[in-house]
Motif scaffolding. Structure first.
Motif, PDB file in Angstrom:
ATOM      1  N   ASN A 264       0.802  -1.218   0.000  1.00  0.00           N
ATOM      2  CA  ASN A 264       0.000   0.000   0.000  1.00  0.00           C
ATOM      3  C   ASN A 264       0.832   1.264   0.000  1.00  0.00           C
ATOM      4  O   ASN A 264       0.485   2.248  -0.622  1.00  0.00           O
ATOM      5  N   ASN A 265       1.968   1.251   0.701  1.00  0.00           N
ATOM      6  CA  ASN A 265       2.752   2.486   0.744  1.00  0.00           C
ATOM      7  C   ASN A 265       4.239   2.249   0.549  1.00  0.00           C
ATOM      8  O   ASN A 265       5.067   2.959   1.097  1.00  0.00           O
TER       9      ASN A 265
ATOM     10  N   GLY B 274       5.446   5.233  -1.179  1.00  0.00           N
ATOM     11  CA  GLY B 274       5.585   6.344  -0.244  1.00  0.00           C
ATOM     12  C   GLY B 274       6.800   6.203   0.660  1.00  0.00           C
ATOM     13  O   GLY B 274       7.495   7.185   0.939  1.00  0.00           O
TER      14      GLY B 274
ATOM     15  N   THR C 276      -1.237   9.824   4.973  1.00  0.00           N
ATOM     16  CA  THR C 276      -1.297   9.590   3.529  1.00  0.00           C
ATOM     17  C   THR C 276      -0.542   8.315   3.150  1.00  0.00           C
ATOM     18  O   THR C 276       0.410   7.916   3.833  1.00  0.00           O
ATOM     19  N   PHE C 277      -0.986   7.696   2.066  1.00  0.00           N
ATOM     20  CA  PHE C 277      -0.240   6.637   1.382  1.00  0.00           C
ATOM     21  C   PHE C 277       0.003   7.138  -0.041  1.00  0.00           C
ATOM     22  O   PHE C 277      -0.807   7.907  -0.567  1.00  0.00           O
ATOM     23  N   THR C 278       1.052   6.651  -0.664  1.00  0.00           N
ATOM     24  CA  THR C 278       1.296   6.964  -2.077  1.00  0.00           C
ATOM     25  C   THR C 278       1.193   5.670  -2.873  1.00  0.00           C
ATOM     26  O   THR C 278       1.881   4.703  -2.560  1.00  0.00           O
ATOM     27  N   ASN C 279       0.347   5.639  -3.875  1.00  0.00           N
ATOM     28  CA  ASN C 279       0.132   4.377  -4.576  1.00  0.00           C
ATOM     29  C   ASN C 279       1.138   4.170  -5.692  1.00  0.00           C
ATOM     30  O   ASN C 279       2.050   4.976  -5.902  1.00  0.00           O
ATOM     31  N   SER C 280       0.932   3.083  -6.413  1.00  0.00           N
ATOM     32  CA  SER C 280       1.859   2.652  -7.444  1.00  0.00           C
ATOM     33  C   SER C 280       2.000   3.667  -8.573  1.00  0.00           C
ATOM     34  O   SER C 280       3.044   3.750  -9.211  1.00  0.00           O
TER      35      SER C 280
ATOM     36  N   ARG D 220       0.347   8.416  -6.754  1.00  0.00           N
ATOM     37  CA  ARG D 220      -0.767   9.252  -6.310  1.00  0.00           C
ATOM     38  C   ARG D 220      -0.789   9.289  -4.778  1.00  0.00           C
ATOM     39  O   ARG D 220      -0.878   8.248  -4.125  1.00  0.00           O
ATOM     40  N   VAL D 221      -0.687  10.477  -4.233  1.00  0.00           N
ATOM     41  CA  VAL D 221      -0.695  10.651  -2.777  1.00  0.00           C
ATOM     42  C   VAL D 221      -2.150  10.759  -2.328  1.00  0.00           C
ATOM     43  O   VAL D 221      -2.889  11.629  -2.787  1.00  0.00           O
ATOM     44  N   GLN D 222      -2.572   9.855  -1.461  1.00  0.00           N
ATOM     45  CA  GLN D 222      -3.986   9.776  -1.083  1.00  0.00           C
ATOM     46  C   GLN D 222      -4.140   9.743   0.433  1.00  0.00           C
ATOM     47  O   GLN D 222      -3.279   9.239   1.145  1.00  0.00           O
TER      48      GLN D 222
END
Lengths: 349, 545
Positions: B180-181, B184, B298-302, B305-307
């Protein structure tokens, strides 16, 4: 272009349907088979309206807008037809709302409420047993209205290609593969069909009886599993401090789609097995201590060892499982406080 | 990923290599399958007959670990036929002659001898890639978890540059990140050589910048150790303290017995986690962390994208966010990190960030933003290297050569073991086995073995078998399946009771120090007959017997 619905004028774009314009402008027209993701179906006939210059009633989900089009959604003729459609739908199944999981979040119930239908005029169908064979999804055939959204979603949205219509005419029903129980089929329990189902025919098994929609708080977040970063909504029972259901948000990157883990692997935070208290190993056994003691002891040990052997004997693992903020915190601690660059994480493993 | 996930559904050609997409990245597989429905050509390259093959035009079953030979064979054929993107090579790459030269020895016929794919199939794949419109290459750990992982990736980049597929919509080189991160964690500088946003620790200007911003002196300008080196140095006294957050090291590192020795040698080991694992017993101190669902951030995806992630639950007992733990420890060591909330941490990192500088919690309230996003006005970046303009200027080719796996099968250990993830569980399964239902679907680890090998060993599905390598052994049920190629067994590392990492080899890629989880030598023996497996009533069921 401009179109008029019930004497109000709206802006519309080429290729849109009357139903889409109505939805965009909060004009309610009962509709069950259309969903943005699964597209036009023209199956349920609930969305009929009158359109000037067109003969008979028209299904608003299939009629493309034209400049100057005049639409009426509230004539006695329209209401009568809509009422008949919904009444027959209610009559041909067993739509008992009392303990239905969809109560309060059901598009058929919304339509019946809107049209003032208290109960079905007939009882046409025999009760069929529900398919409760799979781990996460209940298929209640008595509540299915054959709108086809689940089939369209399974085949063209997530492309798992499990669901289809079986049999014909009034015997038509949704089947898994070659009419197998869901547990024996090729279904991977992604739950897209549940999310698309407008009624209580496809239900998240684990959420049954865990709370009415209005009792649950909705919290938007990102999935904790793989790197796709699916956006989802947690349905939270605050009183019991539990997540009871997960749905996908219809935004990038997943447009509502999830996998079995993202949709159904949500109880771990509430697991009894959680680590709850700081612990220090004393005489070979982990003993619960206060944060104060754990932090003091850890700081003391780090200082002693680093003072003796230098900062590079310290190494830290961040993690691909924790937030950016926590990774940054570990990184800054390692570099600014311990003064070594020995920080890494599981990207290599 | 150089490109975005959603673009995949518009791709003309999708070339998946070393990725069991339907199981490891199910939602990405939906987009790939949608593209197929719209007419895209899908080529799945995997020694295993993974479920995605059901939607593929071609399944290339090359031998484990022969990716470089196979891919160089394709590149050779592209040049032989004059199918390379000549404009792209001339305008957007620095050294096109090098690649032409370096694949010379990999004629499809020669490549075929190494990778086991017939020469005419290699030629066919080359033709599809060259003629069928822009191709997107997706890969996962089947590419990186080899001792030649870095060169595997470089070879994929070579292929995509030769085809001119970089900087284009629905093209690119797309590693599908597994956690998931994990993107990130890299972006945040949880790496030994860079601060967040990849600012190098050995650049004096960077060091000066951080000393000033953080109000400290004496930041180290010497790149640190990578994880396997940190662990290895525990045995010679080079590592005395391991501060481990969110990592079940014993179960996820290769060669479990050896990992345990390394942890036992530490003078001070702190484990911070949400569950007791098979790693926590070795810790001197355990900190209880907040879990997903219990904290903001926040997590950053593949796709970069910072979400947002949000707190929905109250953490149990005295579990705390890790930034708070860091703040408290730093305070005791005489430094105030200035962390008061997740958002305060975020704002602190933004001050020294580059590609993340324009991303605020407020901006990503509804939908995430893709970095690079350097300013508050910047809309984010959907795909990198637009128009073939690379971050470094021009694209650089690297010469790559096939290397044999670290431990090839032999008389004593005649089979190859490859490891990975299943649909129903996640990594060391602390989350999936503490949720309800997933374990009912897939309750125990199974050793996937080919029909040929099973027949030779007298094994049926459901029989209890012992799989052993030079490093350890596990006992588990066999799943005789056409998913496995002859000579190749497969299992996951989800179940500590029968974990693939008891067998895997601690041989590493020299650059990244990623271990060769995808190939080690094992032998399999029957322990006792079983009652079969609860198989489905269809010819194939996805991801389980």
């Amino acid at each position: 272009m401009k179109i008029t619905i019930d004497n109000r004028t709206f802006e519309a774009r080429e290729g849109q349907t009357v139903l889409q314009i109505a939805k965009e402008n909060d004009i309610y027209i009962p509709s069950l088979c259309y969903h943005r993701k699964t597209g036009q179906a023209g199956k349920c006939r609930a969305c009929v309206v009158e359109i000037d210059g067109m003969r008979g009633l028209q299904t608003s989900c299939t009629v493309a807008v034209k400049d100057g089009m005049k639409v009426t959604t509230n004539t006695p003729k329209v209401r009568g037809a809509q009422k008949l459609v919904i009444d027959l739908m209610l009559s041909s199944g067993h739509h008992d709302c009392l303990s239905c999981e969809k109560n309060g979040n059901c598009e058929l119930q919304d339509a019946a409420y809107f049209l003032g239908i208290e109960k079905a005029s007939f009882q046409l169908a025999e009760e069929k047993p529900a398919d409760i064979s799979s781990e996460f999804i209940i298929r209640d055939k008595d509540k299915c209205i054959k709108c086809g959204r689940c089939i369209e979603g399974c085949n063209n949205t997530v492309v798992n290609e499990v669901l289809a219509f079986g049999d014909r005419s009034s015997e038509t029903e949704v089947v898994c593969d070659n009419d197998l129980e869901m547990k024996d089929s090729t279904c991977v329990q992604c739950g897209e069909c549940v999310q698309l189902c407008p009624v209580g025919a496809l239900i998240d098994k684990k959420s049954v009886g865990t709370g009415r929609p209005w009792d649950l708080e909705k919290v938007n977040t990102t999935c904790p599993y793989c790197g796709v970063g699916c956006q989802l909504t947690l349905h939270v029972d605050r009183k019991h401090n539990k997540i009871v259901k997960v749905t996908g948000r219809e935004v990038v990157p997943n447009d509502g789609m999830l996998c079995v883990k993202g949709r159904y692997g949500f109880e771990f935070p509430s697991s009894e097995n959680r680590l709850k208290y700081p612990m220090i190993k004393k005489n070979g056994k982990h003993e619960r201590v206060s944060w104060e003691e754990a932090l003091d002891y850890t700081a003391k040990r780090i200082k002693e060892i680093v003072d003796r052997d230098g900062p590079d004997v310290f190494s830290a693992f961040g993690s691909g499982r924790i937030t950016n903020e926590n990774n940054y915190a570990i990184m800054k601690f390692t570099r600014a406080v311990v003064k070594t660059n020995n920080v890494d994480h599981c990207a290599r493993t | 990923m150089t490109n975005s996930i959603g673009e995949l559904q518009d791709a003309k050609t999708i070339f998946v290599i070393g990725s069991n997409t339907t199981e490891a990245h199910p939602v990405i597989s939906y987009y790939i399958k949608r593209a197929v429905k719209k007419g895209a050509t899908l080529i799945v390259n995997d020694p295993r007959r993974i479920d995605l093959v059901n939607w593929a035009s071609l399944h290339i079953r090359h031998r484990v670990g022969t990716d470089i030979a196979y891919l160089n064979g394709i590149i050779n054929e592209i040049f032989a036929q004059g199918w390379e993107d000549k404009e792209f090579l001339k305008n957007n790459t620095e050294n096109p002659d090098l690649i032409r030269e370096s694949v010379k020895d990999y004629t499809p016929e020669k490549a075929s001898q190494i990778c086991g794919v017939p020469a005419k199939t290699i030629k066919k794949v080359a033709k599809i890639l060259a003629k069928n419109g822009t191709a997107s290459v997706c890969y996962t750990l089947g590419i990186t978890e080899h001792i030649c992982g870095t060169d595997n990736v470089k070879t994929i980049a070579n292929l995509q540059m030769v085809l001119g597929n970089m900087g284009k919509y629905a093209g690119g080189v797309n590693p599908l990140r597994g956690q998931n991160n994990v993107q990130g964690a890299c972006d945040m500088g949880a790496l030994p050589n860079v601060y967040h946003c990849y600012q190098a620790v050995d650049n004096p200007q960077v060091v000066e910048k951080f000393e000033k911003a953080w109000g400290v002196k004496g930041l180290s300008n010497k790149p640190g150790y990578k994880m396997p080196t940190m662990l290895r140095k525990a045995l010679d006294g080079g590592t005395k303290i391991l501060y481990c957050v969110g990592d079940n090291t014993v179960q996820s590192e290769p060669n479990m017995a050896h990992t345990i020795k390394e942890l036992e040698a530490l003078e001070f080991f702190v484990a911070c986690d949400i569950f007791p694992t098979i790693t926590t017993p070795y810790a001197h101190v355990i900190f209880p962390d907040t879990a997903w669902g219990e904290e903001d951030g926040t997590f950053t995806n593949s796709e970069r994208r910072v979400q947002r992630v949000r707190a929905a639950l109250k953490a149990p007992g005295e579990a705390r966010s890790h930034w708070w733990v860091m703040q408290e420890l730093a305070k005791r060591l005489g430094y105030d990190l200035g962390f008061t909330s997740s958002e305060a941490v975020w704002e602190d990192l933004r001050k020294t960030a580059t590609s993340y500088a324009g991303i605020t919690f407020n901006r990503i309230e509804e939908v995430g933003l893709q970095w690079p996003c350097p300013t508050l006005e910047h809309p984010g970046t959907a795909f990198l290297h637009k128009g073939g303009n690379f971050a470094r200027g021009k694209g650089l080719f690297f010469k790559t050569n096939y290397v044999q796996q670290a431990e090839p099968p032999d008389k004593e250990y005649p089979l190859i073991l490859s490891t990975g993830r299943r649909l129903w569980h996640y990594h060391t399964a602390t989350q999936t086995r503490n949720s309800i239902g997933l374990e009912n679907i897939f309750p125990e680890e199974l050793l996937e073995i080919s029909e040929d090998d099973a027949k030779k060993l007298g094994i049926k599905s459901g029989d209890l078998v012992k799989a052993s390598s030079r490093r350890g052994e596990i006992t588990l049920k066999a799943w005789v399946t056409r998913r496995s190629a002859p000579g190749v067994c497969w299992c996951s590392f989800h179940f500590y009771e029968a974990c693939g990492n008891a067998l895997t080899i601690d041989a590493f890629d020299p650059v990244t120090e990623t271990a060769e989880y995808k190939a080690c030598a094992i032998k399999v023996e029957k322990v006792k007959d079983g009652d079969g497996l609860p198989e489905g009533k269809v010819e194939w069921r996805q991801a389980r017997p």
